[in-house]
Design a protein around this motif. Structure first.
Motif, PDB file in Angstrom:
ATOM      1  N   UNK A   1       0.827  -1.212   0.000  1.00 31.15           N
ATOM      2  CA  UNK A   1       0.000   0.000   0.000  1.00 31.15           C
ATOM      3  C   UNK A   1       0.859   1.259   0.000  1.00 31.15           C
ATOM      4  N   UNK A   2       1.872   1.308   0.855  1.00 32.09           N
ATOM      5  CA  UNK A   2       2.738   2.487   0.923  1.00 32.09           C
ATOM      6  C   UNK A   2       3.513   2.654  -0.377  1.00 32.09           C
ATOM      7  N   UNK A   3       4.032   1.549  -0.914  1.00 36.22           N
ATOM      8  CA  UNK A   3       4.799   1.648  -2.155  1.00 36.22           C
ATOM      9  C   UNK A   3       3.898   1.982  -3.341  1.00 36.22           C
ATOM     10  N   UNK A   4       2.648   1.577  -3.276  1.00 35.24           N
ATOM     11  CA  UNK A   4       1.718   1.976  -4.335  1.00 35.24           C
ATOM     12  C   UNK A   4       1.509   3.490  -4.312  1.00 35.24           C
TER      13      UNK A   4
ATOM     14  N   UNK B   1      -7.179   5.834   9.481  1.00 26.87           N
ATOM     15  CA  UNK B   1      -6.423   7.049   9.795  1.00 26.87           C
ATOM     16  C   UNK B   1      -4.924   6.768   9.771  1.00 26.87           C
ATOM     17  N   UNK B   2      -4.516   5.604  10.292  1.00 25.22           N
ATOM     18  CA  UNK B   2      -3.092   5.241  10.284  1.00 25.22           C
ATOM     19  C   UNK B   2      -2.592   5.057   8.857  1.00 25.22           C
ATOM     20  N   UNK B   3      -3.438   4.472   8.009  1.00 24.37           N
ATOM     21  CA  UNK B   3      -3.072   4.291   6.599  1.00 24.37           C
ATOM     22  C   UNK B   3      -2.884   5.648   5.925  1.00 24.37           C
ATOM     23  N   UNK B   4      -3.806   6.577   6.183  1.00 21.85           N
ATOM     24  CA  UNK B   4      -3.725   7.912   5.589  1.00 21.85           C
ATOM     25  C   UNK B   4      -2.459   8.634   6.035  1.00 21.85           C
ATOM     26  N   UNK B   5      -2.184   8.615   7.334  1.00 21.27           N
ATOM     27  CA  UNK B   5      -1.005   9.298   7.840  1.00 21.27           C
ATOM     28  C   UNK B   5       0.280   8.624   7.355  1.00 21.27           C
ATOM     29  N   UNK B   6       0.245   7.314   7.164  1.00 21.62           N
ATOM     30  CA  UNK B   6       1.417   6.614   6.640  1.00 21.62           C
ATOM     31  C   UNK B   6       1.749   7.103   5.239  1.00 21.62           C
ATOM     32  N   UNK B   7       0.724   7.251   4.406  1.00 25.75           N
ATOM     33  CA  UNK B   7       0.941   7.745   3.040  1.00 25.75           C
ATOM     34  C   UNK B   7       1.444   9.187   3.056  1.00 25.75           C
ATOM     35  N   UNK B   8       0.835  10.032   3.902  1.00 28.06           N
ATOM     36  CA  UNK B   8       1.239  11.436   3.975  1.00 28.06           C
ATOM     37  C   UNK B   8       2.676  11.572   4.480  1.00 28.06           C
TER      38      UNK B   8
END
Length: 347
Positions: free
Chosen positions: A139-142, A258-265
């Motif tokens: 997900x992060x690498x995407x 929320x953790x997923x969103x902040x990880x991407x940001x």
């Protein structure tokens, strides 16, 4: 068997559609998206694990055959910027991993692997080998891939002055269909790489399916045994790799949105800040054009960068060399450092 064949066929069709629409990394993105939809929506079992090893062998040969002796001779006059790039990427890897871990995104090893400066397929497949959470790494690498190919080049083009015309020529890229001798060299290289991958896995070496082929192809190439790598084989490997990693994209394992969103940001912000800061530093210290320096530190992978660098007026063999170097260290060194750090700090 039928599900596997159907999955690969649909992945290839979607990947080819995006490729013809000129989407960077379209084959990989399309295959991964199709496989994820089939796995989540239709409960397909995906492709067998052996496909991961096949894709890694092909990827290793491609990476190892991308650098020539002439390219590496240029490091004699460009080694200081390369050392600085390596240090900046390592610093960013640790910072992003620590921030993701503190934000509660995942365990320490998975967070560190999320920040490895490699391609989406290579790093995700290595995450599987290391026992990291492949879904969260993917997900992060995407997100990095999307920003790297769709946003970052446009930003760089807008905020940096154009490079002078004739500032180096684009390095020759391997493609097309090799002749009979080229086909024989390619088959020999793939056979040697496959044997090396088998040996590495038998010895229990982490990520052996890509590391051993990479170094075998690298040694063959530098010894004068040139390996023509046709574009169709690279695209086929992307389809197989995408079909495998797409099945790992399990929304049920993402956790807190929320953790997923902040990880991407967090990831994107740190990567962009790193490219701006060290790109400017290379311009002042080593007289590397700002546009070229920022692209050397782009969130995208080397293959994606090769596709889009010329579109924004950068035709530099140094850029291609640095991207190949990034592939080597991101595959052979950084994941193992992440593993050591995670073990040292109990992640």
């Amino acid at each position: 068997m039928f599900q596997t064949a159907l999955t690969l066929a649909l992945c290839a069709a979607v990947g080819l559609l995006l490729y013809r629409k000129r989407v960077p990394a379209g084959m990989l993105i399309g295959a991964a998206a199709a496989s994820a939809v089939l796995a989540a929506g239709f409960h397909f079992g995906g492709v067998p694990p052996i496909s991961k090893h096949i894709a890694q062998v092909a990827a290793g040969v491609f990476i190892g055959s991308s650098a020539s002796r002439d390219d590496f001779r240029q490091l004699k006059t460009f080694y200081k910027p390369v050392v600085m790039i390596t240090c900046s990427l390592l610093l960013v890897n640790v910072v992003i991993g620590a921030l993701l871990f503190l934000a509660g995104y995942s365990d320490l090893l998975s967070c560190l692997v999320c920040a490895v400066p490699g391609g989406i397929s290579d790093v995700t497949l290595i995450a599987v080998d290391f026992g990291a959470d492949a879904s969260k790494v993917l997900l992060v690498h995407f997100c990095r891939l999307v920003v790297g190919v769709a946003v970052f080049p446009a930003v760089v083009q807008r905020i940096t002055p154009p490079m002078p015309e004739g500032e180096g020529e684009s390095a020759a890229r391997k493609g097309g269909t090799p002749d009979r001798r080229g086909t024989a060299r390619l088959l020999l290289a793939l056979a040697a790489a496959s044997a090396g991958a088998w040996l590495g896995n038998w010895l229990g070496v982490p990520a052996a399916s890509i590391l051993f082929p990479l170094f075998i192809a690298f040694a063959l190439n530098l010894s004068g045994f040139s390996i023509p790598f046709p574009s169709w084989l690279r695209q086929a490997a992307q389809v197989v790799s995408g079909a495998y990693i797409g099945g790992l994209l399990d929304p049920g394992r993402f956790g807190n949105p929320a953790a997923v969103f902040f990880a991407a940001v967090i990831t994107i912000a740190v990567l962009l800040a790193n490219a701006c800061f060290f790109g400017k530093w290379m311009e002042r210290r080593f007289h590397v054009p700002l546009r070229e320096g920022m692209l050397m530190l782009t969130p995208a992978g080397a293959g994606d960068m090769a596709l889009i660098s010329a579109d924004i007026g950068v035709n530099s063999p140094r850029l291609i060399l640095v991207q190949v170097y990034r592939l080597l260290i991101a595959t052979a060194i950084f994941p193992h450092l992440c593993l050591l750090l995670a073990r040292a700090f109990g992640g």
